[in-house]
Design a protein around this motif. Structure first.
Motif, short mmCIF file in Angstrom:
data_model
loop_
_atom_site.label_atom_id
_atom_site.label_comp_id
_atom_site.label_asym_id
_atom_site.label_seq_id
_atom_site.Cartn_x
_atom_site.Cartn_y
_atom_site.Cartn_z
N ALA A 103 40.88 77.24 49.13
CA ALA A 103 39.89 76.30 48.59
C ALA A 103 39.35 76.77 47.25
O ALA A 103 39.17 75.97 46.32
CB ALA A 103 38.74 76.12 49.59
N LYS A 104 39.08 78.05 47.14
CA LYS A 104 38.56 78.58 45.88
C LYS A 104 39.58 78.44 44.76
O LYS A 104 39.24 78.08 43.62
CB LYS A 104 38.16 80.05 46.06
N GLU A 105 40.83 78.70 45.08
CA GLU A 105 41.89 78.55 44.08
C GLU A 105 42.03 77.10 43.63
O GLU A 105 42.43 76.83 42.49
CB GLU A 105 43.21 79.05 44.66
N ALA A 106 41.69 76.15 44.50
CA ALA A 106 41.79 74.73 44.17
C ALA A 106 40.55 74.21 43.44
O ALA A 106 40.53 73.05 43.04
CB ALA A 106 42.04 73.92 45.43
N GLY A 107 39.52 75.05 43.31
CA GLY A 107 38.32 74.64 42.58
C GLY A 107 37.18 74.14 43.44
O GLY A 107 36.22 73.58 42.91
N MET A 108 37.25 74.33 44.75
CA MET A 108 36.15 73.91 45.60
C MET A 108 34.96 74.82 45.40
O MET A 108 35.12 76.02 45.11
CB MET A 108 36.58 73.90 47.07
N MET A 109 33.75 74.27 45.56
CA MET A 109 32.53 75.01 45.29
C MET A 109 31.53 74.83 46.42
O MET A 109 31.58 73.83 47.16
CB MET A 109 31.89 74.54 43.98
N ALA A 110 30.63 75.82 46.56
CA ALA A 110 29.52 75.67 47.50
C ALA A 110 28.71 74.46 47.07
O ALA A 110 28.59 74.15 45.88
CB ALA A 110 28.66 76.92 47.50
N ASN A 111 28.14 73.76 48.04
CA ASN A 111 27.39 72.50 47.88
C ASN A 111 28.28 71.27 47.85
O ASN A 111 27.77 70.15 47.88
CB ASN A 111 26.51 72.51 46.63
N ASP A 112 29.60 71.45 47.76
CA ASP A 112 30.50 70.30 47.90
C ASP A 112 30.41 69.77 49.33
O ASP A 112 30.21 70.54 50.28
CB ASP A 112 31.96 70.70 47.63
N VAL A 113 30.55 68.47 49.48
CA VAL A 113 30.61 67.86 50.81
C VAL A 113 32.01 67.29 50.99
O VAL A 113 32.43 66.38 50.24
CB VAL A 113 29.56 66.74 50.97
N ILE A 114 32.75 67.83 51.95
CA ILE A 114 34.12 67.36 52.20
C ILE A 114 34.05 66.07 53.00
O ILE A 114 33.55 66.05 54.13
CB ILE A 114 34.93 68.43 52.96
N VAL A 115 34.52 64.99 52.43
CA VAL A 115 34.44 63.67 53.07
C VAL A 115 35.81 63.15 53.50
O VAL A 115 35.90 62.20 54.27
CB VAL A 115 33.75 62.65 52.15
#
Length: 490
Positions: A314-326
């Motif tokens: 996820a980090k490598e794909a650019g996901m960040m804390a506070n994101d909401v996965i919908v």
């Protein structure tokens, strides 16, 4: 002006209409009766059909004995030598160690292929050094363990047979409905092959596991039924009987079977690889509660809120804390439980599309999944080279806060470079107390922005009030594990 004429139907017409109405009512009643599908006249044909595929499982394990059971006597007591001689005669070798004995356990299972693969519960065969399978015909064969999965309490065994074995097929557990008839088979309390019937009481039950998806049934399930099949009326396995809820150890009509749509994926991996290979996204998540949704300005409380993104896919794909996965791999995400199961079911190495809400807008990320079993146990290093200012306490939102020392940062498991506020006191009866905040927690974000001093938090509170929000979202870390908590700012 137009006049209206009242026409009275003849008695013959009235009779025809009445007979037509009765015929229609009878037809509707028949449809309702078909839809209700009452209890079958007998379960005998179904039991006869599937019994040859159900097996009893007996396991044995070497159990060590206590090293010395002599009573504690005063030194020099005349009874001391007497008891020592008595115990030594009953011990092997006379050295105080009793001979180990073999303990036995009973369970159930079912054959899923003619070449001898058998499914049961992991707890039925866990730790066993000898496993014997008894078939409905009375035939007995030794079995070996192909693979186990403690997370779903499933195991696959293998027997060698000179002739093809009768087996059963898995059904679609998602198609089962509350109220449908089901049949359980197994070896309850060591009594041998036994059949019980009932209905599906509930679906989607969770006990304690990460991947739980249990069917609840009132069909009698007792000790020894573990690992046995739960059948639908077509003779397909739609669950593996695993647990009961009971105050006395016996069936009170609350039994649980792991749904077949979970079982089939696990069994396939155990057969092919001897182990599970679950997908891994690499995030820490929590459910979006209504107060969190309000604090974040979300339209509804749905999705999985990302609390931390350690090194991983996820980090490598650019996901960040506070994101909401919908959305994950083209399917909407209702909550964390649903996301965890979908990720686990996905193939390792697969590139999936993950839609997240960030700052009120949707973004689509492409994440190449890792393998969960490889990643488990890996963590973030703690510690930081930053030195906080002299401690200065301030009370906000029912909490007494200050900047943590370096030792306190390490004890809290804060990742390198992370700032925050240490909770050193909680007002009894406050909302913070009610929502589980405790001394030693560290607040690292407020309103989705980092905080490093009490003044930062005061500013976030004012911004939330100015924006008309009722609550403020805090990111709290305890022992290195993050979670979001929304507290009222009014």
């Amino acid at each position: 002006m137009q006049s209206q004429v009242l026409v009275r139907p003849s008695p013959q017409v009235l009779r025809a209409l009445w007979l037509g109405f009765l015929a229609m009512a009878f037809a509707v009643a028949q449809v309702v009766a078909v839809q209700a599908r009452g209890a079958p006249d007998s379960f005998a044909d179904l039991a006869e059909k599937i019994s040859p595929s159900v097996v009893n499982i007996t396991t044995s394990t070497v159990v060590a004995q206590a090293t010395d059971r002599r009573p504690q006597l005063p030194p020099g007591s005349p009874f001391d030598e007497l008891f020592r001689d008595f115990m030594d005669r009953n011990n092997r070798g006379g050295n105080g160690d009793q001979a180990p004995r073999r303990g036995q356990a009973l369970g159930s299972g079912f054959v899923i292929s003619e070449d001898g693969f058998i499914v049961t519960n992991n707890h039925v065969i866990e730790g066993a050094d000898d496993i014997e399978i008894e078939f409905f015909s009375g035939k007995r064969l030794k079995a070996k363990v192909v693979g186990t999965d403690p997370k779903t309490d499933l195991a696959v065994l293998k027997v060698e047979s000179n002739e093809p074995l009768p087996f059963v097929q898995f059904g679609n557990s998602d198609a089962i409905r509350v109220g449908d008839w089901v049949m359980a088979m197994g070896n309850p309390l060591g009594q041998g092959f036994s059949v019980s019937a009932g209905i599906v009481s509930a679906r989607g039950r969770s006990l304690q596991g990460t991947y739980d998806d249990y069917i609840q049934t009132d069909a009698a399930i007792n000790r020894g039924n573990s690992g046995g099949p739960l059948f639908n009326m077509d003779g397909e396995v739609i669950g593996v009987n695993t647990a009961i809820l009971s105050p006395n150890g016996g069936s009170i009509g609350i039994g649980f079977a792991m749904a077949s749509n979970v079982v089939t994926k696990v069994v396939a991996q155990l057969r092919d690889f001897g182990e599970t290979r679950r997908g891994w996204l690499g995030v820490r998540i929590q459910d979006v509660t209504p107060d969190i949704a309000e604090a974040m300005g979300l339209e509804k409380a749905a999705g999985a809120l990302v609390t931390d993104v350690p090194d991983g896919p996820a980090k490598e794909a650019g996901m960040m804390a506070n994101d909401v996965i919908v959305s994950f791999d083209g399917q909407d995400v209702r909550d964390t439980r649903e996301l965890v199961r979908r990720v686990a079911d996905a193939d390792v190495g697969k590139a999936v599309r993950v839609v997240v809400l960030r700052d009120g807008k949707t973004q689509t990320l492409s994440v190449t999944l890792g393998r969960r079993e490889t990643a488990e146990g890996e963590g973030q290093s703690a510690g930081s080279s930053q030195t906080p200012a002299a401690p200065q306490e301030e009370t906000l939102l029912g909490m007494t806060l200050r900047v943590p020392t370096e030792q306190e940062r390490e004890a809290a498991g804060l990742p390198t470079g992370t700032t925050g506020l240490l909770v050193v006191g909680i007002e009894v009866g406050s909302e913070a107390d009610a929502k589980g905040l405790r001394e030693g927690d560290v607040i690292t974000e407020a309103g989705q922005q980092a905080v490093s001093t009490p003044a930062d938090l005061t500013k976030r509170i004012a911004e939330a009030r100015d924006a008309g929000r009722k609550s403020l979202l805090l990111l709290v870390r305890r022992g290195g594990d993050p979670r979001f908590v929304a507290l009222s700012v009014n």
